[in-house]
Design a protein around this motif. Structure first.
Motif, mmCIF file in Angstrom:
data_model
loop_
_atom_site.group_PDB
_atom_site.id
_atom_site.type_symbol
_atom_site.label_atom_id
_atom_site.label_comp_id
_atom_site.label_asym_id
_atom_site.label_seq_id
_atom_site.Cartn_x
_atom_site.Cartn_y
_atom_site.Cartn_z
ATOM 1 N N ALA A 67 0.846 -1.189 0.000
ATOM 2 C CA ALA A 67 0.000 0.000 0.000
ATOM 3 C C ALA A 67 0.882 1.240 0.000
ATOM 4 C CB ALA A 67 -0.906 0.001 1.218
ATOM 5 N N HIS A 68 0.463 2.271 -0.682
ATOM 6 C CA HIS A 68 1.252 3.498 -0.819
ATOM 7 C C HIS A 68 0.791 4.601 0.118
ATOM 8 C CE1 HIS A 68 3.375 1.901 -4.242
ATOM 9 N NE2 HIS A 68 2.227 1.519 -4.738
ATOM 10 N N ARG A 69 0.056 4.265 1.136
ATOM 11 C CA ARG A 69 -0.491 5.288 2.026
ATOM 12 C C ARG A 69 0.607 6.054 2.766
ATOM 13 N NH1 ARG A 69 -5.399 4.892 6.366
ATOM 14 N NH2 ARG A 69 -5.358 7.082 6.864
ATOM 15 N N LYS A 70 1.694 5.384 3.131
ATOM 16 C CA LYS A 70 2.774 6.056 3.846
ATOM 17 C C LYS A 70 3.459 7.103 2.981
ATOM 18 C CE LYS A 70 4.213 2.853 7.322
ATOM 19 N NZ LYS A 70 5.364 2.236 7.934
ATOM 20 N N GLU A 71 3.428 6.918 1.677
ATOM 21 C CA GLU A 71 4.083 7.840 0.758
ATOM 22 C C GLU A 71 3.261 9.102 0.504
ATOM 23 O OE1 GLU A 71 4.703 5.491 -2.690
ATOM 24 O OE2 GLU A 71 5.823 3.984 -1.589
ATOM 25 N N LEU A 72 1.983 9.072 0.814
ATOM 26 C CA LEU A 72 1.112 10.217 0.573
ATOM 27 C C LEU A 72 1.254 11.259 1.681
ATOM 28 C CD1 LEU A 72 -2.160 8.391 -0.481
ATOM 29 C CD2 LEU A 72 -0.499 9.487 -1.960
ATOM 30 N N ASP A 73 1.156 12.511 1.295
ATOM 31 C CA ASP A 73 1.186 13.597 2.259
ATOM 32 C C ASP A 73 -0.213 13.779 2.818
ATOM 33 O OD1 ASP A 73 1.988 15.740 3.774
ATOM 34 O OD2 ASP A 73 1.792 17.183 2.129
ATOM 35 N N GLU A 74 -0.373 13.596 4.111
ATOM 36 C CA GLU A 74 -1.692 13.676 4.731
ATOM 37 C C GLU A 74 -1.960 15.031 5.377
ATOM 38 O OE1 GLU A 74 -2.002 10.373 7.372
ATOM 39 O OE2 GLU A 74 -2.158 8.942 5.742
ATOM 40 N N HIS A 75 -1.068 15.998 5.174
ATOM 41 C CA HIS A 75 -1.258 17.330 5.733
ATOM 42 C C HIS A 75 -1.775 18.249 4.630
ATOM 43 C CE1 HIS A 75 0.719 16.085 9.369
ATOM 44 N NE2 HIS A 75 1.688 15.561 8.632
ATOM 45 N N TYR A 76 -3.028 18.645 4.775
ATOM 46 C CA TYR A 76 -3.674 19.458 3.757
ATOM 47 C C TYR A 76 -3.788 20.903 4.240
ATOM 48 C CZ TYR A 76 -4.986 14.836 2.190
ATOM 49 O OH TYR A 76 -4.960 13.525 1.794
ATOM 50 N N VAL A 77 -3.666 21.820 3.301
ATOM 51 C CA VAL A 77 -3.808 23.237 3.611
ATOM 52 C C VAL A 77 -4.997 23.761 2.828
ATOM 53 C CG1 VAL A 77 -2.699 25.480 3.510
ATOM 54 C CG2 VAL A 77 -1.332 23.447 3.952
ATOM 55 N N LEU A 78 -5.932 24.360 3.539
ATOM 56 C CA LEU A 78 -7.108 24.917 2.887
ATOM 57 C C LEU A 78 -6.805 26.344 2.449
ATOM 58 C CD1 LEU A 78 -9.924 23.702 5.287
ATOM 59 C CD2 LEU A 78 -9.335 22.785 3.046
ATOM 60 N N LYS A 79 -7.246 26.682 1.269
ATOM 61 C CA LYS A 79 -7.075 28.050 0.785
ATOM 62 C C LYS A 79 -8.182 28.915 1.347
ATOM 63 C CE LYS A 79 -4.830 27.082 -3.599
ATOM 64 N NZ LYS A 79 -4.888 27.265 -5.047
ATOM 65 N N SER A 80 -7.832 30.127 1.712
ATOM 66 C CA SER A 80 -8.851 31.053 2.196
ATOM 67 C C SER A 80 -9.518 31.729 0.993
ATOM 68 C CB SER A 80 -8.233 32.095 3.116
ATOM 69 O OG SER A 80 -7.325 32.890 2.400
ATOM 70 N N LYS A 81 -10.613 32.409 1.227
ATOM 71 C CA LYS A 81 -11.340 33.075 0.148
ATOM 72 C C LYS A 81 -10.519 34.217 -0.453
ATOM 73 C CE LYS A 81 -15.891 31.902 1.788
ATOM 74 N NZ LYS A 81 -17.190 32.394 2.252
ATOM 75 N N ASP A 82 -9.659 34.819 0.343
ATOM 76 C CA ASP A 82 -8.816 35.919 -0.143
ATOM 77 C C ASP A 82 -7.784 35.427 -1.155
ATOM 78 O OD1 ASP A 82 -10.203 37.536 1.579
ATOM 79 O OD2 ASP A 82 -8.701 37.397 3.173
ATOM 80 N N ASP A 83 -7.258 34.226 -0.977
ATOM 81 C CA ASP A 83 -6.230 33.678 -1.864
ATOM 82 C C ASP A 83 -6.791 33.301 -3.227
ATOM 83 O OD1 ASP A 83 -4.427 33.980 0.157
ATOM 84 O OD2 ASP A 83 -4.496 31.880 0.805
#
Length: 87
Positions: A67-83
């Protein structure tokens, strides 16, 4: 004290699910798909390559994949409405 052990998921495709019980000796079975005939098996990360090699030599196993789950980046950054409007 409890010591955390790193685990690795293996997907094991078999010819028949009657071999599911034999796979229990290699690790913890998390999921079984009767339609696609595969078993999701968790094993210790340190022994994953040895177990994969051993399972591929068995006559009831079609193929084994890590399984490739360890290779995936699990930290997501949400964009704000201003960006979003700055393009």
């Amino acid at each position: 004290m409890y010591k955390k052990v790193e685990r690795q998921a293996l997907y094991v495709w078999v010819y028949s699910l009657k071999w599911r019980k034999k796979l229990q000796r290699y690790g913890t079975i998390s999921y079984t798909s009767p339609k696609m005939k595969y078993v999701m098996l968790y094993v210790n990360s340190s022994k994953a390559s040895e177990i994969k090699k051993e399972l591929t030599s068995k006559n009831y196993v079609k193929r084994v994949a890590l399984a490739h789950r360890k290779e995936l980046d699990e930290h997501y950054v949400l964009k704000s409405k201003d960006d979003q409007g700055e393009d």
